[in-house]
Design a protein around this motif. Sequence first.
Motif, PDB file in Angstrom:
ATOM      1  N   SER A 100      43.414  54.817  46.050  1.00  0.00           N
ATOM      2  CA  SER A 100      41.514  54.478  47.343  1.00  0.00           C
ATOM      3  C   SER A 100      40.263  54.224  47.303  1.00  0.00           C
ATOM      4  O   SER A 100      40.372  53.414  47.835  1.00  0.00           O
ATOM      5  CB  SER A 100      41.989  56.436  47.394  1.00  0.00           C
ATOM      6  N   ALA A 101      40.212  54.426  45.992  1.00  0.00           N
ATOM      7  CA  ALA A 101      38.561  54.175  44.887  1.00  0.00           C
ATOM      8  C   ALA A 101      38.842  52.099  45.699  1.00  0.00           C
ATOM      9  O   ALA A 101      38.261  51.435  45.865  1.00  0.00           O
ATOM     10  CB  ALA A 101      38.565  54.203  44.172  1.00  0.00           C
ATOM     11  N   GLN A 102      40.027  51.493  44.925  1.00  0.00           N
ATOM     12  CA  GLN A 102      40.275  49.599  45.302  1.00  0.00           C
ATOM     13  C   GLN A 102      40.076  49.915  46.661  1.00  0.00           C
ATOM     14  O   GLN A 102      39.863  48.433  46.675  1.00  0.00           O
ATOM     15  CB  GLN A 102      41.891  49.783  44.276  1.00  0.00           C
ATOM     16  N   LYS A 106      38.984  45.607  49.251  1.00  0.00           N
ATOM     17  CA  LYS A 106      39.875  44.998  48.330  1.00  0.00           C
ATOM     18  C   LYS A 106      38.929  43.352  47.700  1.00  0.00           C
ATOM     19  O   LYS A 106      38.354  42.998  48.628  1.00  0.00           O
ATOM     20  CB  LYS A 106      41.078  44.619  49.383  1.00  0.00           C
ATOM     21  N   GLY A 107      39.760  42.816  46.437  1.00  0.00           N
ATOM     22  CA  GLY A 107      39.269  41.823  46.094  1.00  0.00           C
ATOM     23  C   GLY A 107      38.343  42.408  45.075  1.00  0.00           C
ATOM     24  O   GLY A 107      37.600  41.031  44.983  1.00  0.00           O
ATOM     25  N   ILE A 112      45.264  47.551  39.907  1.00  0.00           N
ATOM     26  CA  ILE A 112      45.263  48.314  39.029  1.00  0.00           C
ATOM     27  C   ILE A 112      46.581  48.487  37.972  1.00  0.00           C
ATOM     28  O   ILE A 112      47.388  47.793  37.952  1.00  0.00           O
ATOM     29  CB  ILE A 112      46.247  49.796  39.781  1.00  0.00           C
ATOM     30  N   GLU A 113      46.554  48.320  36.131  1.00  0.00           N
ATOM     31  CA  GLU A 113      47.149  48.408  35.251  1.00  0.00           C
ATOM     32  C   GLU A 113      47.255  49.655  34.320  1.00  0.00           C
ATOM     33  O   GLU A 113      46.639  50.706  34.297  1.00  0.00           O
ATOM     34  CB  GLU A 113      46.340  47.331  34.426  1.00  0.00           C
ATOM     35  N   LEU A 132      34.940  39.760  35.184  1.00  0.00           N
ATOM     36  CA  LEU A 132      33.856  40.819  35.521  1.00  0.00           C
ATOM     37  C   LEU A 132      33.889  41.027  36.752  1.00  0.00           C
ATOM     38  O   LEU A 132      32.168  40.228  37.764  1.00  0.00           O
ATOM     39  CB  LEU A 132      32.674  41.291  34.913  1.00  0.00           C
ATOM     40  N   PRO A 133      33.443  42.083  37.766  1.00  0.00           N
ATOM     41  CA  PRO A 133      33.298  42.205  39.180  1.00  0.00           C
ATOM     42  C   PRO A 133      31.847  42.358  39.526  1.00  0.00           C
ATOM     43  O   PRO A 133      30.969  42.447  38.591  1.00  0.00           O
ATOM     44  CB  PRO A 133      33.684  43.758  39.211  1.00  0.00           C
ATOM     45  N   LEU A 134      31.462  41.033  39.425  1.00  0.00           N
ATOM     46  CA  LEU A 134      29.586  40.980  39.853  1.00  0.00           C
ATOM     47  C   LEU A 134      29.092  40.755  38.712  1.00  0.00           C
ATOM     48  O   LEU A 134      27.805  41.219  38.596  1.00  0.00           O
ATOM     49  CB  LEU A 134      29.534  42.213  41.204  1.00  0.00           C
TER      50      LEU A 134
END
Length: 216
Positions: A100-102, A106-107, A112-113, A132-134
């Motif tokens: 749900s959080a992902q 999106k993107g 999810i692994e 790494l995100p942002l």
Amino acid sequence: MALLHTHLDHLVITAPNLPAGIAHAEETLGVALQPGGTHARMGTHNALLKLNESCYLEVIAINPELPSPNCARWFELDGLGRYGQPRLRHWVARTNNIQSAQALQKGWFGAIESMSRSHLNWLISIPPDGSLPLSGVCPTLIQWQSEPHPASMLSDVGCSLIRLEGYHPKAEKLQEVLDKINFEGSFQVHPIDSSERPYLVAHLQTPKGICVLDSR
């Protein structure tokens, strides 16, 4: 459906090798880290430091004794190089519903692994290219599938997280995302000019006083 909750789970120090990362953390904080273990799927290993019963500091590096994975390693370790300096690089947020959080942004977080280390099992978000995100200011998401939390099994050496600060040109957007996933915890995000490099600053209470880890 249970209400989505997200909390700060752990800080991540990346290093060109594990001994160098451990030495950096121990010299900065004045305490000894504990052995972690190996992540066979990612070809990495780590060392850990308890910050409270559900939060810890992780030093992570490529394990030269493991075969290279058939995918990009997490936390941009493939691009670190042998001469990269150990430093605070990222943070991980624990959620009770990672799917749900992902889906709420999106993107940003990646796929999810499923991962494991020894008796620990968890789901974690990893972009396919290992980025790494942002630039590390937006957290990776994790959902533990085993109990108890790994921090509760570590020795208390008198360290705790006072607060974590993130600096990014998209600070307002990041805060919107954190609000969407109902993040609760000692993380503050601040705007910087688009020409500046994003970074993190962690303030920790240690036996030798307040110490700072900086990703710059």
